[in-house]
Write an enzyme that holds these catalytic residues in place. Structure first.
Site: not given
Length: 250
Positions: A42, A163-164, A180, A182, A185, A187
């Protein structure tokens, strides 16, 4: 774009590396990687390549920018960072906030992102309204990331993969949930979830689903879902570009 990075002193470099170690410890202990990535993003995402204003230059230190609607909750990141910030008064806020984002990706298992110090703090925040709106689609994403910031289609999709990490909070963004299963994490599961369709308990924003409807974006989503190494390589490049918008341009 060719970069001409400023020369910083050896003492400054040493301070940055020591600060990096402190940030690793804080982010791992507090599980606060998502909000550190949000702070860095941001801060940087306000850059306007036409007027050469905004960008990753420490202006999130100002209450006025923290008060922007899109930055609701950012003060939590700044409060967590304060004890480390006090130990490194010679490091610019600009470098400090971007370093926190780089370390957050690393600590959660993501790619190593090159970090070049030397950003100077700007004296006033940018106007409100430059960050992407999650309720809008591909045209809006290109308006913000490409026309405003100067990034590519590949960068847009790769950066969306962050956004994971994390989740939306109703009181901050108006949305609720994680992308997600998790969210601590880093990935390629964001892309896998996007392709598998909506699931109860997981979030997909309009701006996420729009990636599937675009003839350029969708093949990249499919590529990153199938090949995490390719995603990591492109994400590291895109994150570095974002963190250096308007900085060290030759």
């Amino acid at each position: 774009m060719t970069k001409n990075y400023p020369t910083v002193s050896e003492d400054y470099k040493k301070a940055v590396e020591k600060c990096r170690r402190k940030l690793r410890g804080l982010i791992a202990e507090k599980n606060c990687a998502p909000i550190m990535v949000r702070l860095a993003w941001h801060s940087a995402g306000t850059f306007d390549c036409q007027s050469r204003t905004g960008g990753p230059f420490g202006t999130m230190r100002f209450d006025a920018e923290q008060a922007h609607g899109a930055n609701s909750g950012i003060h939590i990141a700044l409060r967590l960072l304060d004890p480390i910030r006090e130990q490194f008064p010679t490091i610019s806020f600009a470098d400090f906030h971007q370093l926190a984002g780089v370390v957050a990706v690393e600590v959660t298992g993501g790619p190593d992102i090159p970090f070049h110090p030397g950003r100077e703090d700007k004296p006033q925040p940018p106007p409100e309204g430059r960050l992407p709106d999650a309720t809008k689609g591909c045209d809006h994403l290109r308006d913000v990331f490409a026309k405003q910031m100067g990034l590519s289609d590949k960068d847009i999709v790769a950066l969306s993969g962050a956004h994971t990490l994390g989740r939306c909070h109703k009181d901050r963004s108006g949305f609720e949930g994680a992308w997600t299963s998790n969210p601590l994490i880093f990935d390629n599961s964001y892309f896998k979830e996007l392709l598998s369709g909506e699931k109860e308990g997981l979030l997909q924003l309009v701006s996420d689903k729009a990636l599937l409807d675009d003839p350029v974006f969708r093949p990249l989503v499919e590529k990153y879902a199938a090949d995490e190494d390719a995603f990591f390589a492109d994400y590291a490049e895109a994150h570095m570009k974002l963190s250096e918008l308007g900085f060290a341009d030759a």
